[in-house]
Scaffold this active site. Structure first.
Site, PDB file in Angstrom:
ATOM      1  N   GLU A 199      24.684  72.525  27.079  1.00 62.05           N
ATOM      2  CA  GLU A 199      25.924  72.126  27.757  1.00 62.05           C
ATOM      3  C   GLU A 199      25.989  72.730  29.158  1.00 62.05           C
ATOM      4  O   GLU A 199      26.490  72.098  30.101  1.00 62.05           O
ATOM      5  CB  GLU A 199      27.135  72.549  26.931  1.00 62.05           C
ATOM      6  CG  GLU A 199      27.273  71.811  25.610  1.00 62.05           C
ATOM      7  CD  GLU A 199      27.337  70.306  25.789  1.00 62.05           C
ATOM      8  OE1 GLU A 199      28.054  69.830  26.685  1.00 62.05           O
ATOM      9  OE2 GLU A 199      26.647  69.599  25.022  1.00 62.05           O
TER      10      GLU A 199
ATOM     11  N   TRP B 257      24.001  70.464  31.149  1.00 64.81           N
ATOM     12  CA  TRP B 257      24.674  69.207  31.511  1.00 64.81           C
ATOM     13  C   TRP B 257      25.426  69.399  32.833  1.00 64.81           C
ATOM     14  O   TRP B 257      25.445  68.507  33.683  1.00 64.81           O
ATOM     15  CB  TRP B 257      25.625  68.746  30.413  1.00 64.81           C
ATOM     16  CG  TRP B 257      26.457  67.565  30.846  1.00 64.81           C
ATOM     17  CD1 TRP B 257      27.758  67.578  31.242  1.00 64.81           C
ATOM     18  CD2 TRP B 257      26.020  66.205  30.987  1.00 64.81           C
ATOM     19  NE1 TRP B 257      28.171  66.312  31.610  1.00 64.81           N
ATOM     20  CE2 TRP B 257      27.125  65.454  31.465  1.00 64.81           C
ATOM     21  CE3 TRP B 257      24.810  65.553  30.752  1.00 64.81           C
ATOM     22  CZ2 TRP B 257      27.046  64.078  31.704  1.00 64.81           C
ATOM     23  CZ3 TRP B 257      24.736  64.170  30.994  1.00 64.81           C
ATOM     24  CH2 TRP B 257      25.838  63.457  31.459  1.00 64.81           C
TER      25      TRP B 257
ATOM     26  N   TRP C 186      37.281  44.374  36.079  1.00 65.94           N
ATOM     27  CA  TRP C 186      38.323  45.289  35.619  1.00 65.94           C
ATOM     28  C   TRP C 186      39.694  44.615  35.657  1.00 65.94           C
ATOM     29  O   TRP C 186      39.917  43.669  36.409  1.00 65.94           O
ATOM     30  CB  TRP C 186      38.356  46.535  36.500  1.00 65.94           C
ATOM     31  CG  TRP C 186      37.092  47.325  36.501  1.00 65.94           C
ATOM     32  CD1 TRP C 186      36.183  47.415  37.518  1.00 65.94           C
ATOM     33  CD2 TRP C 186      36.584  48.140  35.440  1.00 65.94           C
ATOM     34  NE1 TRP C 186      35.135  48.234  37.150  1.00 65.94           N
ATOM     35  CE2 TRP C 186      35.354  48.700  35.887  1.00 65.94           C
ATOM     36  CE3 TRP C 186      37.033  48.453  34.165  1.00 65.94           C
ATOM     37  CZ2 TRP C 186      34.585  49.550  35.096  1.00 65.94           C
ATOM     38  CZ3 TRP C 186      36.275  49.307  33.371  1.00 65.94           C
ATOM     39  CH2 TRP C 186      35.065  49.832  33.841  1.00 65.94           C
TER      40      TRP C 186
ATOM     41  N   ASN D 196      36.586  68.586  24.475  1.00 69.20           N
ATOM     42  CA  ASN D 196      35.494  67.753  24.986  1.00 69.20           C
ATOM     43  C   ASN D 196      35.333  66.442  24.211  1.00 69.20           C
ATOM     44  O   ASN D 196      35.123  65.376  24.816  1.00 69.20           O
ATOM     45  CB  ASN D 196      34.174  68.528  24.956  1.00 69.20           C
ATOM     46  CG  ASN D 196      33.808  69.021  23.561  1.00 69.20           C
ATOM     47  OD1 ASN D 196      34.415  69.970  23.068  1.00 69.20           O
ATOM     48  ND2 ASN D 196      32.840  68.390  22.922  1.00 69.20           N
TER      49      ASN D 196
ATOM     50  N   TRP E 267      37.077  53.262  35.590  1.00 77.01           N
ATOM     51  CA  TRP E 267      36.854  54.681  35.301  1.00 77.01           C
ATOM     52  C   TRP E 267      37.325  55.575  36.434  1.00 77.01           C
ATOM     53  O   TRP E 267      37.746  56.709  36.204  1.00 77.01           O
ATOM     54  CB  TRP E 267      35.377  54.941  35.001  1.00 77.01           C
ATOM     55  CG  TRP E 267      34.429  54.554  36.106  1.00 77.01           C
ATOM     56  CD1 TRP E 267      33.806  53.355  36.265  1.00 77.01           C
ATOM     57  CD2 TRP E 267      33.987  55.383  37.197  1.00 77.01           C
ATOM     58  NE1 TRP E 267      33.009  53.364  37.388  1.00 77.01           N
ATOM     59  CE2 TRP E 267      33.097  54.602  37.968  1.00 77.01           C
ATOM     60  CE3 TRP E 267      34.249  56.689  37.585  1.00 77.01           C
ATOM     61  CZ2 TRP E 267      32.481  55.088  39.129  1.00 77.01           C
ATOM     62  CZ3 TRP E 267      33.635  57.186  38.727  1.00 77.01           C
ATOM     63  CH2 TRP E 267      32.763  56.402  39.487  1.00 77.01           C
TER      64      TRP E 267
ATOM     65  N   TRP F   9      32.578  60.706  33.406  1.00 76.59           N
ATOM     66  CA  TRP F   9      33.282  59.428  33.379  1.00 76.59           C
ATOM     67  C   TRP F   9      32.300  58.265  33.453  1.00 76.59           C
ATOM     68  O   TRP F   9      32.450  57.265  32.743  1.00 76.59           O
ATOM     69  CB  TRP F   9      34.300  59.341  34.520  1.00 76.59           C
ATOM     70  CG  TRP F   9      35.622  59.916  34.136  1.00 76.59           C
ATOM     71  CD1 TRP F   9      36.093  61.168  34.395  1.00 76.59           C
ATOM     72  CD2 TRP F   9      36.646  59.264  33.370  1.00 76.59           C
ATOM     73  NE1 TRP F   9      37.339  61.340  33.852  1.00 76.59           N
ATOM     74  CE2 TRP F   9      37.708  60.198  33.222  1.00 76.59           C
ATOM     75  CE3 TRP F   9      36.770  58.004  32.807  1.00 76.59           C
ATOM     76  CZ2 TRP F   9      38.874  59.889  32.519  1.00 76.59           C
ATOM     77  CZ3 TRP F   9      37.937  57.690  32.113  1.00 76.59           C
ATOM     78  CH2 TRP F   9      38.971  58.623  31.980  1.00 76.59           C
TER      79      TRP F   9
END
Length: 476
Positions: free
Chosen positions: A274, A277, A305, A340, A358, A381
């Protein structure tokens, strides 16, 4: 009198393991600790409300151990002024990776040259500089797993730097009052509850890391997706503001793993992945600086969208009618953070159930998260939206009911943040619209009054999202 060194604080609000401060303190003379509130350079990405609250508290904590000079304005211009006023011989600072930071750092360097001062930039916000991790072809990575493997193969992070000995400058410099910056909300004081959940500052970061290793790390690999369990690190805001370095976190977890005789292998590896990440997000941002605003996969630029302001407002306020989504949005509003797993569920709902871009969700998180981070926010996102690097396929659409029942089995998380549903039986707490009228009445739930009906039918919304995907050429 020896000329002082100027230490320009950025997202490195700590004394420990701080290469820029260590170098500034090692030079002969005294150190000027300068923090600049620069709302001009980031443009639309100026700090959001929750971040401003955290910044105030963090600077307040740091001022107890270091003499801060506070100025407001474009950072390069402020630094030029302070160099003129103080006669500082050198400027030391930690590198930043936001899309505007490279140009800003070049302007700071030019200001130093004009003032006859040397300019020194250091790492420390990341484990590895973004240029150092490359694939076999010498190109930046686009997929997380091989990137993380390359980071592990690069070896353990550098040793930590202790708090250096330093003395503050005894000369006179004008400094703003922290209270005068208006970082804290006034009326209504929406941040009042945050103080019960956080202790911003370096000491708070150290305490949080210690508590996580003692109480959460052992269960991290198996239970980190459970919002009803307190096993996540909650270190992200401390890392974002540099109150703790990723190297400190890494070495502390490795030490705990060693002390446990290897029993934490699975948990430690999961946590360190993590941390990587976060590294990968900055790797992407550095090489693709449009990441916060444009889809990494350009074919998504033509995605159809919907304009849905009512849906967006319902999502922001935690009034979608889907309990796991609403609980997450309420947790965010009260604490400045969201679990998370629930972040992924809430993001998927906005993007795929409501077909809202997003970027709208990214902006809301930017304003409301205490760990709002230009790289991690954008990369995550885009991952959920299916348009990013190493993205989840767009057709992977989280079912908010099934996700709630899987990860919040007894509804503990939902009941905590949605007290209006607290008396519902377990079988209906994630799907209150299916509860019989007598069950709703006994639980004190009035759909459409004290808890909303679902804003969309998930099954139909899923079909609509997949149809929109088919319409967009080039997306597979």
């Amino acid at each position: 009198m020896t000329s002082p060194s100027l230490y320009w604080l950025r997202n490195d609000l700590r004394l420990t393991d701080n290469a820029a401060l260590t170098a500034a303190a090692a030079a002969q003379g005294q150190v000027i600790f300068l923090y600049v509130l620069d709302d001009e350079t980031p443009g639309d990405w100026r700090l959001g409300g929750a971040s401003r609250w955290w910044l105030h508290k963090s600077l307040e904590a740091l001022s107890a151990t270091a003499p801060l000079v506070l100025r407001r304005g474009a950072a390069d211009k402020v630094i030029a002024d302070v160099l003129t006023e103080s006669g500082a011989a050198a400027v030391h600072f930690t590198r930043d990776y936001a899309p505007w930071s490279g140009a800003l750092e070049q302007r700071v360097k030019a200001a130093c040259e004009a003032a006859g001062a040397s300019c020194h930039r250091y790492g420390g916000f990341l484990l590895q500089e973004p240029e150092t991790i490359r694939n076999g072809s010498g190109e930046p990575y686009r997929v997380y797993t091989p990137f993380s493997k390359a980071c592990f193969a690069a070896g353990e992070p550098r040793p930590l730097k202790p708090v250096p000995k330093f003395s503050g400058w005894t000369g006179k410099l004008k400094s703003d009052r922290l209270a005068g910056w208006g970082l804290l909300p006034t009326k209504p004081d929406w941040a009042k509850a945050m103080a019960a959940h956080w202790t911003p500052g370096e000491a708070g970061a150290a305490a949080r890391l210690k508590d996580f290793i003692a109480d959460g790390l052992e269960h991290y690999a198996d239970e980190r997706d459970r919002p009803d369990r307190d096993v996540t690190s909650r270190l992200s805001p401390y890392l974002h503001f540099g109150e703790i370095s990723p190297a400190q976190c890494w070495h502390a977890v490795r030490a705990a793993q060693l002390a446990a005789g290897g029993k934490l292998d699975k948990a430690a590896e999961k946590f360190l992945k993590e941390v990587l990440w976060r590294e990968f997000s900055y790797h992407l941002l550095h090489h693709w600086p449009t990441l916060p605003e444009k889809p990494f996969r350009p074919e998504f630029s033509a995605f159809p969208w919907s304009k849905n302001p009512k849906g967006l407002k319902a999502w922001e306020m935690g009034r979608t009618g889907y309990p796991i989504v609403d609980a997450g949005m309420r947790e965010l509003w009260v604490t400045g953070i969201m679990h998370n797993r629930v972040r992924m569920i809430a993001a998927s709902f906005l993007i795929k159930d409501l077909l809202i871009p997003w970027q709208d969700g990214e902006r809301w998180f930017w304003d409301t998260l205490v760990d709002a981070d230009i790289a991690s926010n954008a990369a995550s996102w885009q991952w959920v939206a299916g348009c990013g690097a190493d993205a989840a396929p767009y057709f992977r659409i989280f079912n908010p009911v099934l996700q709630g029942e899987k990860f919040d089995t007894a509804g503990t998380y939902v009941r905590k943040w949605l007290p209006e549903l607290a008396r519902l039986p377990d079988e209906f707490v994630h799907r209150p619209w299916e509860a019989p009228a007598l069950v709703l009445k006994a639980a004190g739930v009035e759909l459409g009054r004290n808890y909303p009906h679902p804003v969309v039918d998930h099954a139909k919304a899923r079909d609509r999202a997949l149809a929109a995907l088919k319409e967009t050429k080039g997306i597979q």
